[in-house]
Scaffold this active site. Sequence first.
Site, PDB file in Angstrom:
ATOM      1  N   CYS A  68     -14.140   3.810 -27.865  1.00  0.00           N
ATOM      2  CA  CYS A  68     -15.438   4.458 -27.953  1.00  0.00           C
ATOM      3  C   CYS A  68     -16.081   4.613 -26.581  1.00  0.00           C
ATOM      4  O   CYS A  68     -17.089   3.961 -26.268  1.00  0.00           O
ATOM      5  CB  CYS A  68     -16.329   3.685 -28.912  1.00  0.00           C
ATOM      6  SG  CYS A  68     -15.534   3.532 -30.514  1.00  0.00           S
ATOM      7  N   GLU A  69     -15.460   5.385 -25.732  1.00  0.00           N
ATOM      8  CA  GLU A  69     -15.966   5.713 -24.397  1.00  0.00           C
ATOM      9  C   GLU A  69     -15.453   7.101 -24.055  1.00  0.00           C
ATOM     10  O   GLU A  69     -14.290   7.401 -24.327  1.00  0.00           O
ATOM     11  CB  GLU A  69     -15.392   4.760 -23.319  1.00  0.00           C
ATOM     12  CG  GLU A  69     -15.666   3.299 -23.492  1.00  0.00           C
ATOM     13  CD  GLU A  69     -17.060   2.875 -23.035  1.00  0.00           C
ATOM     14  OE1 GLU A  69     -17.730   3.640 -22.307  1.00  0.00           O
ATOM     15  OE2 GLU A  69     -17.462   1.773 -23.439  1.00  0.00           O
ATOM     16  N   GLY A  83       3.580  -3.535  -3.831  1.00  0.00           N
ATOM     17  CA  GLY A  83       3.392  -3.706  -5.270  1.00  0.00           C
ATOM     18  C   GLY A  83       3.828  -2.437  -5.976  1.00  0.00           C
ATOM     19  O   GLY A  83       4.928  -2.339  -6.506  1.00  0.00           O
ATOM     20  N   TYR A 127      -9.903   5.518 -11.948  1.00  0.00           N
ATOM     21  CA  TYR A 127      -9.748   6.274 -10.697  1.00  0.00           C
ATOM     22  C   TYR A 127      -9.568   7.773 -10.918  1.00  0.00           C
ATOM     23  O   TYR A 127      -9.260   8.494  -9.982  1.00  0.00           O
ATOM     24  CB  TYR A 127      -8.495   5.827  -9.931  1.00  0.00           C
ATOM     25  CG  TYR A 127      -8.228   4.363  -9.806  1.00  0.00           C
ATOM     26  CD1 TYR A 127      -9.138   3.510  -9.169  1.00  0.00           C
ATOM     27  CD2 TYR A 127      -7.032   3.823 -10.275  1.00  0.00           C
ATOM     28  CE1 TYR A 127      -8.852   2.167  -9.031  1.00  0.00           C
ATOM     29  CE2 TYR A 127      -6.744   2.480 -10.128  1.00  0.00           C
ATOM     30  CZ  TYR A 127      -7.663   1.650  -9.515  1.00  0.00           C
ATOM     31  OH  TYR A 127      -7.367   0.328  -9.372  1.00  0.00           O
ATOM     32  N   ARG A 137      -6.060   3.274 -15.589  1.00  0.00           N
ATOM     33  CA  ARG A 137      -6.089   4.013 -14.319  1.00  0.00           C
ATOM     34  C   ARG A 137      -6.769   5.390 -14.413  1.00  0.00           C
ATOM     35  O   ARG A 137      -7.571   5.721 -13.546  1.00  0.00           O
ATOM     36  CB  ARG A 137      -4.681   4.133 -13.725  1.00  0.00           C
ATOM     37  CG  ARG A 137      -4.071   2.765 -13.376  1.00  0.00           C
ATOM     38  CD  ARG A 137      -2.789   2.874 -12.592  1.00  0.00           C
ATOM     39  NE  ARG A 137      -3.032   3.426 -11.282  1.00  0.00           N
ATOM     40  CZ  ARG A 137      -2.801   4.671 -10.933  1.00  0.00           C
ATOM     41  NH1 ARG A 137      -2.256   5.519 -11.782  1.00  0.00           N
ATOM     42  NH2 ARG A 137      -3.090   5.083  -9.722  1.00  0.00           N
ATOM     43  N   GLU A 189       3.972  -6.855   1.592  1.00  0.00           N
ATOM     44  CA  GLU A 189       3.387  -7.140   0.273  1.00  0.00           C
ATOM     45  C   GLU A 189       3.378  -5.889  -0.613  1.00  0.00           C
ATOM     46  O   GLU A 189       2.325  -5.499  -1.115  1.00  0.00           O
ATOM     47  CB  GLU A 189       1.945  -7.637   0.438  1.00  0.00           C
ATOM     48  CG  GLU A 189       1.780  -8.883   1.287  1.00  0.00           C
ATOM     49  CD  GLU A 189       0.304  -9.199   1.583  1.00  0.00           C
ATOM     50  OE1 GLU A 189      -0.578  -8.365   1.274  1.00  0.00           O
ATOM     51  OE2 GLU A 189       0.048 -10.276   2.124  1.00  0.00           O
ATOM     52  N   GLY A 202       0.768  -1.235   0.000  1.00  0.00           N
ATOM     53  CA  GLY A 202       0.000   0.000   0.000  1.00  0.00           C
ATOM     54  C   GLY A 202       0.800   1.285   0.000  1.00  0.00           C
ATOM     55  O   GLY A 202       0.221   2.372  -0.139  1.00  0.00           O
TER      56      GLY A 202
HETATM   57  C1  LIG Z   1      -3.099  -4.877  -3.945  1.00  0.00           C
HETATM   58  C2  LIG Z   1      -2.574  -5.530  -2.743  1.00  0.00           C
HETATM   59  C3  LIG Z   1      -1.267  -5.288  -2.304  1.00  0.00           C
HETATM   60  C4  LIG Z   1      -0.335  -4.313  -2.983  1.00  0.00           C
HETATM   61  O1  LIG Z   1      -0.762  -3.004  -2.909  1.00  0.00           O
HETATM   62  P1  LIG Z   1       0.208  -1.830  -3.426  1.00  0.00           P
HETATM   63  O2  LIG Z   1      -0.557  -0.612  -3.140  1.00  0.00           O
HETATM   64  O3  LIG Z   1       0.429  -2.034  -4.870  1.00  0.00           O
HETATM   65  O4  LIG Z   1       1.464  -1.921  -2.634  1.00  0.00           O
HETATM   66  C5  LIG Z   1      -0.804  -5.982  -1.213  1.00  0.00           C
HETATM   67  N1  LIG Z   1      -1.589  -6.874  -0.555  1.00  0.00           N
HETATM   68  C6  LIG Z   1      -2.858  -7.123  -0.947  1.00  0.00           C
HETATM   69  C7  LIG Z   1      -3.661  -8.097  -0.194  1.00  0.00           C
HETATM   70  C8  LIG Z   1      -3.390  -6.470  -2.036  1.00  0.00           C
HETATM   71  O5  LIG Z   1      -4.651  -6.709  -2.415  1.00  0.00           O
END
Ligand SMILES: *Cc1c(COP(=O)(O)O)cnc(C)c1O
Length: 418
Positions: A342-343, A275, A316, A312, A273, A239
């Site tokens: 076409c949106e 991303g 969002y 994105r 985790e 996150g």
């Molecule tokens: C999407 C997600 C992440 C990664 O989120 P980022 O904002 O990309 O770091 C980690 N854990 C879970 C369970 C997720 O759904």
Amino acid sequence: MHDFQYKQGTFHCGEVPLEEIAKEVGTPFYCYSLPTLERHIRAFEDPLQDVDHQTCFAMKANSCLAILNTMARQGLGADVVSGGELYRALHAGIPAHKIVYSGVGKTTDEIDRAIRAGIMMFNIESEQELEVINARAGQLGKKAPISIRVNPDVDPHTHPYISTGMRDNKFGIDIEGSMAQYVKAREMENIEIVGIDCHIGSQLTDVTPFIDAVERLKVLIANLGKLGIEFRYLDLGGGLGITYSNEEPPNPKDYCTAILEAVGPLGLKLIFEPGRVIVGNAGILVTRVLYRKETKTKTFIIVDAGMNDLIRPALYGAYHEITPVEEHNGGTEKADVVGPICESSDFLAKERDLPRFVRGDLIAVMSAGAYGHTMASNYNSRPKPPEVLVDRTRFYVVSKRQSYEDLMSGEIVPDTIR
Ligand SMILES: *Cc1c(COP(=O)(O)O)cnc(C)c1O
């Protein structure tokens, strides 16, 4: 700072002019910088080097095999949310014991595959899921390792579509409910409780919500301890946000320091985790201007990348910086950059001050390494764009542009149709 720079007036990734890649693979295409990717991994890992931990890259942000293989080589695991992601992660060389499996809708088949593979743990998101995993593990003669994804009810102050740890979100189990589920899990024959988990949202630009979540989890961990329920892993999710325009998120070092301080001496192995923070600014989307269109009120720059390539902005209202590949020194104009779909939601930028683009110009759409290609679709029967990985002076086409045949693969027209 990063690997995307002008050199002699033309935008490069590493030592490779983007124009040269465009000549080879056409447009649009995604372009990732390997050195930037590796630098982001180190920026996250270095502050944790003396901490018992495992970083599991959230591969829904970018599941390109070459990227995943880089993660594997750097010792990272994966956070997967589907059977397809599990398959890809294993294929890319990420060992099963470094894979955590999140998501509210795991199917029986997906659960079986994960149990057989021997993953680190399932992050459980509901009571029924726990029961099904217990039953499937029993069928397979195995014990399934689990943690419960706790919904700590903290507001991450991010876009509502990417906030996941508030009471009304579909994710996780609330704190009180989690107690009950742990007690239940302890009695289950084929379940091994190995951890506790939370993930509160994406693109967070402040550490406070992370710290609030840790504080709430610590209370829960203490209460579980009183019941004799203990485990090995504390999974803090992902996150951490990145800079798309003028956001000022904590850097990974400050984030890790704050988290470590909040966690204190719990004696648990920490699972992360991340991303977006790893891949977001390691990738761009390159597109070519097809047309200029001036109406009475607006100027539209129509490009060959659409919302099917990068959703994105449509999804969002997300901001991506728009950069000309050939440096312009003329004036600027206010324009919308739109795709061919076409949106009306098919835009990459709205009401931006941009150089005066003309037909044939190349444009770099910045910060597109996360939730870019993984969210691409075939809407309007558009083939998904290729992905190119640049390592200093060399570039590799690590996924090809889809062909029109690819678009129809698996389809049949029944010959008895009338
Ligand atoms: C999407 C997600 C992440 C990664 O989120 P980022 O904002 O990309 O770091 C980690 N854990 C879970 C369970 C997720 O759904």
